[in-house]
Design a protein around this motif. Structure first.
Motif, PDB file in Angstrom:
ATOM      1  N   TRP A 174       0.835  -1.197   0.000  1.00 14.60           N
ATOM      2  CA  TRP A 174       0.000   0.000   0.000  1.00 14.60           C
ATOM      3  C   TRP A 174       0.869   1.246   0.000  1.00 14.60           C
ATOM      4  O   TRP A 174       0.639   2.187  -0.764  1.00 14.60           O
ATOM      5  CB  TRP A 174      -0.923   0.003   1.219  1.00 14.60           C
ATOM      6  N   ARG A 204      -7.053  -5.778 -11.890  1.00 21.29           N
ATOM      7  CA  ARG A 204      -7.740  -4.965 -10.876  1.00 21.29           C
ATOM      8  C   ARG A 204      -7.073  -3.604 -10.807  1.00 21.29           C
ATOM      9  O   ARG A 204      -5.901  -3.440 -11.124  1.00 21.29           O
ATOM     10  CB  ARG A 204      -7.669  -5.644  -9.500  1.00 21.29           C
ATOM     11  N   GLY A 206      -5.422  -0.639  -8.808  1.00 22.95           N
ATOM     12  CA  GLY A 206      -4.753  -0.425  -7.541  1.00 22.95           C
ATOM     13  C   GLY A 206      -5.599   0.479  -6.665  1.00 22.95           C
ATOM     14  O   GLY A 206      -6.237   1.421  -7.140  1.00 22.95           O
ATOM     15  N   GLU A 207      -5.635   0.179  -5.375  1.00 20.82           N
ATOM     16  CA  GLU A 207      -6.459   0.969  -4.461  1.00 20.82           C
ATOM     17  C   GLU A 207      -5.998   2.423  -4.472  1.00 20.82           C
ATOM     18  O   GLU A 207      -4.806   2.702  -4.482  1.00 20.82           O
ATOM     19  CB  GLU A 207      -6.367   0.405  -3.043  1.00 20.82           C
ATOM     20  N   THR A 209      -4.689   5.767  -3.215  1.00 23.87           N
ATOM     21  CA  THR A 209      -3.832   5.999  -2.051  1.00 23.87           C
ATOM     22  C   THR A 209      -4.223   7.235  -1.273  1.00 23.87           C
ATOM     23  O   THR A 209      -3.847   7.391  -0.126  1.00 23.87           O
ATOM     24  CB  THR A 209      -2.380   6.135  -2.521  1.00 23.87           C
ATOM     25  N   ARG A 220     -11.380   5.862 -12.646  1.00 26.93           N
ATOM     26  CA  ARG A 220     -11.581   4.620 -11.902  1.00 26.93           C
ATOM     27  C   ARG A 220     -13.000   4.095 -12.087  1.00 26.93           C
ATOM     28  O   ARG A 220     -13.219   2.890 -12.251  1.00 26.93           O
ATOM     29  CB  ARG A 220     -11.271   4.843 -10.422  1.00 26.93           C
ATOM     30  N   THR A 224     -13.806   0.603 -14.002  1.00 28.51           N
ATOM     31  CA  THR A 224     -14.533  -0.427 -13.232  1.00 28.51           C
ATOM     32  C   THR A 224     -15.779  -0.855 -13.982  1.00 28.51           C
ATOM     33  O   THR A 224     -16.099  -2.048 -14.073  1.00 28.51           O
ATOM     34  CB  THR A 224     -14.899   0.104 -11.839  1.00 28.51           C
TER      35      THR A 224
END
Length: 472
Positions: A174, A204, A206-207, A209, A220, A224
């Motif tokens: 992370w 996927r 990446g989350e 940040t 995003r 998605t």
């Protein structure tokens, strides 16, 4: 020495320089025409005094801490200094062995705040007091010109180096992704950065940040909505053909793969492969403005992506090694090391230990061989894991010995969980004996486990395939 001529010469030359680096180098070169001194201009950039221009020395330090050396002392104090004998000044930073004296003055902005220093060092006699006055007047003109050009700033290469060091120091995936996304936006000067990574379940995102900006949030959302197949096409395209970027020209339709990004408002895009095909992903750096990324920007994004993947692969490798070091290679369950750490935190009256032994396991090994015994252990491990509740933990601590660590509100709850385990074993054609013990106040974890073992042997004596609770 005509010091007025020195100042006039610098004053005439400064307006001809169009960048901060050129201004500093012009100043150093102009002064070097009048003195054999070693000359340097250091500007405060991102917490360090960075040497922007210098002459007269075989080597200079690229950066110096703002509290180090005479230069740091002058920058921090804001006042000029003369050091007539550098051998008695403990803060002098030697850049050549024959320096005898030093004059250092702060470079100030128009408001009088220090933004750097102008440093001169001599190897022989010099009019130090006169040069201090001259250096201060030159530094004043230098500071005004630097501020007019936007002030001291990191180059993009320097930014990338700083972020690369931060990625190397990241201890979690992370943290690493957070640094990589910040670096992409900072170095490229584009507004949004999204990382798409391949995974076992498909590509996927990446989350995020931080709280994403508007463009990044729209990117995003559109990616998605487009789904894994669209993400896979984007990754495949970039890995097949290499880094791609837009030309900043309006009126041209996007390729099918880029339609979700255009719907999000992207008008400028740099798409960079990350890692190897099949395991890596793609870094998408974008902007809603219609820009033309120059080749240097594209190259820096490629360097950033390479560094990010190297660090990410290292973290994942370390995680796998840690997992292997703490897990039983046959069943994948954690073994004695992690179990010892877990029971050391057991709560008296709440944490129950369930000692589990496979009934008749020796007969399986002796009759059918160890491979058959291994299959029994693996199957049983999966069955027991499936019967445990969320948060319960299962360990393999010996050949056919398992221990479950569970949190309960009363002993009867622990017994019910143990009975679920025996039922799970029966469903796959095996039986187990389970001893249950709850830690007593002041009791060591080792003693609690010993009581659970004793309860297990009580089940064995009674014919196996059952549960026994140790006395409280």
């Amino acid at each position: 020495m005509d010091h007025q001529q020195v100042i006039r010469d610098v004053t005439v030359r400064l307006p001809m320089a169009s960048t901060v680096a050129e201004v500093c180098q012009t100043t150093v070169d102009a002064l070097a025409r009048y003195t054999p001194a070693t000359i340097a201009v250091l500007l405060h950039v991102n917490g360090r005094l960075r040497c922007v221009a210098a002459t007269g020395s075989w080597q200079v330090f690229a950066t110096v801490a703002p509290d180090a050396g005479v230069v740091g002392r002058v920058y921090s104090g804001g006042g000029a200094e003369i050091v007539p004998d550098v051998t008695v000044d403990p803060d002098h930073i030697p850049v050549r062995p024959d320096v005898t004296a030093e004059v250092c003055v702060p470079v100030l902005d128009p408001a009088g705040r220090p933004i750097g220093v102008l440093d001169l060092q001599w190897t022989g006699p010099a009019e130090l007091a006169a040069w201090q006055v001259t250096a201060q007047r030159v530094a004043g003109r230098l500071g005004a010109r630097i501020v007019a050009l936007g002030g001291p700033a990191e180059s993009r290469s320097e930014k990338l180096l700083r972020h690369a060091n931060a990625m190397t120091a990241a201890t979690t995936e992370w943290d690493l992704l957070a640094v990589a996304m910040r670096a992409a936006r900072d170095v490229s000067a584009l507004h949004a950065a999204v990382l798409v990574l391949s995974g076992r379940g498909g590509p996927r995102l990446g989350e995020p940040t931080t709280v994403p900006g508007e463009l990044e949030a729209r990117m995003r959302a559109e990616l998605t909505e487009a789904g894994p197949s669209a993400l896979r096409r984007i990754i495949d395209r970039v890995h097949r053909y290499g880094t791609g970027h837009t030309l900043g020209e309006a009126g041209h339709p996007p390729t099918e793969d880029h339609v979700p990004l255009v719907r999000a408002g992207v008008r400028t895009l740099v798409a960079v492969p990350v890692g190897p095909p099949g395991r890596g992903g793609v870094l998408l750096v974008a902007d809603e403005r219609l820009l033309r990324p120059d080749p240097r920007t594209v190259n820096l994004m490629e360097l950033l992506a390479g560094q990010a993947w190297s660090c990410l692969d290292r973290l994942r490798t370390l995680e796998r090694l840690r997992e292997q070091a703490s897990s039983d290679p046959l069943t994948g369950l954690r073994h004695t090391g992690p179990f010892g750490q877990r029971i050391a935190t057991a709560t008296p009256g709440r944490t129950a230990l369930l000692a589990i032994d496979v009934d008749g396991f020796k007969t399986v090994n002796d009759t059918y061989g160890h491979q058959a015994g291994d299959r029994v252990l693996v199957g049983l491990a999966r069955a027991l894991e499936g019967a445990l509740r969320q948060g319960d933990e299962l360990y393999r601590i010996g050949g056919d010995e398992f221990v479950a660590v569970i949190e309960v509100s009363r002993p009867e709850e622990a017994v019910r969980v143990a009975e679920r385990l025996t039922e799970a074993a029966r469903r796959i054609g095996r039986t187990i004996s389970v001893g249950v013990a709850l830690p007593r106040p002041g009791e060591s974890p080792e003693l609690t486990l010993r009581r659970a073992d004793q309860a297990l042997y009580a089940v064995k004596r009674q014919g196996r395939d059952g549960v026994h609770l140790s006395a409280a």
